[in-house]
Write a protein that holds these residues in place. Structure first.
Motif, PDB file in Angstrom:
ATOM      1  N   VAL A   1       7.774  38.778   5.343  1.00  0.00           N
ATOM      2  CA  VAL A   1       7.412  39.103   3.947  1.00  0.00           C
ATOM      3  C   VAL A   1       7.335  40.613   3.696  1.00  0.00           C
ATOM      4  O   VAL A   1       6.789  41.046   2.690  1.00  0.00           O
ATOM      5  N   ARG A   2       7.876  41.402   4.629  1.00  0.00           N
ATOM      6  CA  ARG A   2       7.793  42.856   4.517  1.00  0.00           C
ATOM      7  C   ARG A   2       6.342  43.323   4.349  1.00  0.00           C
ATOM      8  O   ARG A   2       6.016  44.188   3.524  1.00  0.00           O
TER       9      ARG A   2
ATOM     10  N   ARG B   1      -1.247  41.649  -1.765  1.00  0.00           N
ATOM     11  CA  ARG B   1      -1.049  40.741  -2.906  1.00  0.00           C
ATOM     12  C   ARG B   1      -1.234  41.495  -4.226  1.00  0.00           C
ATOM     13  O   ARG B   1      -0.519  41.284  -5.193  1.00  0.00           O
TER      14      ARG B   1
ATOM     15  N   GLY C   1       3.084  37.415   0.189  1.00  0.00           N
ATOM     16  CA  GLY C   1       4.445  37.931   0.169  1.00  0.00           C
ATOM     17  C   GLY C   1       5.341  37.092  -0.728  1.00  0.00           C
ATOM     18  O   GLY C   1       6.152  37.628  -1.498  1.00  0.00           O
ATOM     19  N   VAL C   2       5.176  35.773  -0.651  1.00  0.00           N
ATOM     20  CA  VAL C   2       5.986  34.865  -1.478  1.00  0.00           C
ATOM     21  C   VAL C   2       5.634  35.066  -2.957  1.00  0.00           C
ATOM     22  O   VAL C   2       6.512  35.183  -3.813  1.00  0.00           O
ATOM     23  N   GLU C   3       4.330  35.174  -3.230  1.00  0.00           N
ATOM     24  CA  GLU C   3       3.891  35.393  -4.620  1.00  0.00           C
ATOM     25  C   GLU C   3       4.463  36.695  -5.173  1.00  0.00           C
ATOM     26  O   GLU C   3       4.887  36.762  -6.319  1.00  0.00           O
ATOM     27  N   ARG C   4       4.464  37.700  -4.336  1.00  0.00           N
ATOM     28  CA  ARG C   4       5.020  39.007  -4.771  1.00  0.00           C
ATOM     29  C   ARG C   4       6.502  38.873  -5.088  1.00  0.00           C
ATOM     30  O   ARG C   4       6.984  39.394  -6.084  1.00  0.00           O
ATOM     31  N   LYS C   5       7.195  38.167  -4.217  1.00  0.00           N
ATOM     32  CA  LYS C   5       8.641  37.989  -4.385  1.00  0.00           C
ATOM     33  C   LYS C   5       8.930  37.254  -5.688  1.00  0.00           C
ATOM     34  O   LYS C   5       9.878  37.573  -6.407  1.00  0.00           O
ATOM     35  N   LEU C   6       8.082  36.274  -6.006  1.00  0.00           N
ATOM     36  CA  LEU C   6       8.298  35.477  -7.220  1.00  0.00           C
ATOM     37  C   LEU C   6       7.681  36.136  -8.459  1.00  0.00           C
ATOM     38  O   LEU C   6       7.738  35.593  -9.555  1.00  0.00           O
TER      39      LEU C   6
ATOM     40  N   SER D   1       0.008  43.221 -10.184  1.00  0.00           N
ATOM     41  CA  SER D   1       0.780  44.338  -9.638  1.00  0.00           C
ATOM     42  C   SER D   1       0.043  45.655  -9.603  1.00  0.00           C
ATOM     43  O   SER D   1       0.546  46.637  -9.117  1.00  0.00           O
TER      44      SER D   1
ATOM     45  N   ARG E   1       5.952  49.652   0.627  1.00  0.00           N
ATOM     46  CA  ARG E   1       7.170  49.528   1.444  1.00  0.00           C
ATOM     47  C   ARG E   1       6.767  49.546   2.900  1.00  0.00           C
ATOM     48  O   ARG E   1       5.961  50.357   3.308  1.00  0.00           O
TER      49      ARG E   1
END
Ligand SMILES: Nc1nc2c(ncn2[C@@H]2O[C@H](COP(=O)(O)OP(=O)(O)OP(=O)(O)O)[C@@H](O)[C@H]2O)c(=O)[nH]1
Ligand SMILES: [Mg+2]
Length: 260
Positions: free
Chosen positions: A148-149, A190, A232-237, A242, A255
């Motif tokens: 998830v970086r 998150r 990580g998944v929530e961020r991606k979606l 933010s 990063r």
């Protein structure tokens, strides 16, 4: 505007043998002004007489009694005592390399809300320690970074610099022990706040006794590992918040990698 002064939070449990050396290390590496909160659990702790003697000539050295239980309670007590500003969590076992503190503070002043010293990035090192524990810790950090970086390859190191206001706002759910660093970093990730990573060298303690409860805490680490993946998944979606209310200016997205 004068920058908020640094606070150090040091949980202690019978660290009489290590504490004077820790104070010397702090004096040698940490830029002034700062306040060091030594958080102890019970009045018969061997650290206390030694710490009181050192505190007599050092107004920046404070003793605080744990308001909760165990090391999580101690760290939460420390964050409450600090309130706001940069808070550096340091172990009293001399495992953490304080020579990196000026650089960590600089990254904080430049907008990072969490600064993570890393044993597992380029130029990071880990000297000694039980094989299974360090392998699991390395695996957890490297896989989170890969999947998830996650912004540090060392997800479990408790030596970290935090924005204390952010921590108090995120809250602490950990109930075991040192899974707290993973919890706080996962929650900050998150949130999308800026998180920096710097290489560090970690050395196993030579005096005193480890209180790390590997088997007992493993399920708690697994839980926060899963929460970090979810973050990580929530961020991606695009489902996670933010920006942080404690840091209203938008910061560059997190990063992975060693901060410059
Ligand atoms: N107040 C408080 N401090 C604790 C407690 N347990 C450990 N500590 C402190 O937390 C720091 C780290 O503890 P360690 O037992 O060395 O744990 P660790 O560094 O994660 O694990 P090791 O790698 O095995 O050394 C030290 O400064 C300890 O004195 C506790 O129950 N209460
Ligand atoms: Mg230790």
């Amino acid at each position: 505007m004068t920058p908020e002064p640094l606070s150090l939070i040091v949980p202690v449990y019978n660290e009489a043998d290590n504490f004077p050396k820790l104070v010397r290390e702090v004096e040698g590496h940490v830029p002034r002004p700062f306040t060091l909160y030594t958080v102890y659990d019970f009045d018969a702790d061997t650290t206390l007489p030694v710490a009181r003697e050192l505190a007599a000539s050092r107004p920046w050295l404070r003793l605080v009694k744990n308001e909760g239980k165990g090391v999580v309670g101690a760290l939460r007590t420390g964050f409450r005592a600090v309130g706001r500003g940069p808070a550096l969590v340091v172990m009293a076992d001399l495992s953490d390399d304080l020579s990196g503190v000026p650089r960590m503070l600089d990254l904080y002043r430049r907008g990072a809300r969490v600064v993570c010293p890393s044993r597992y990035c380029a130029r990071g090192r880990q000297i000694g320690g039980p094989w299974l524990k360090k392998t699991m810790s390395r695996l957890a950090g490297m896989t989170l970074n890969l999947i998830v970086r996650f912004p540090t390859r060392d997800a479990t190191n408790n030596f970290r610099l935090y924005d204390a206001a952010l921590v108090n706002e995120l809250g602490v759910e950990s109930s075991g022990g040192f899974e707290l660093a993973l919890e706080l970093t996962a929650k900050a990730f998150r949130r999308g706040v800026k998180i920096a990573e710097v290489p560090t060298t970690w050395r196993d303690r030579v005096a005193g006794e480890s209180r790390f409860k590997f088997r007992k805490w493993l399920p708690k680490y697994a839980y926060w590992y899963a929460r970090a993946v979810l973050a990580g998944v929530e961020r991606k979606l695009g489902l996670s918040p933010s920006e942080s209310p404690t840091n209203p200016t938008r910061v560059a997205p997190t990063r992975p990698g060693v901060a410059a």
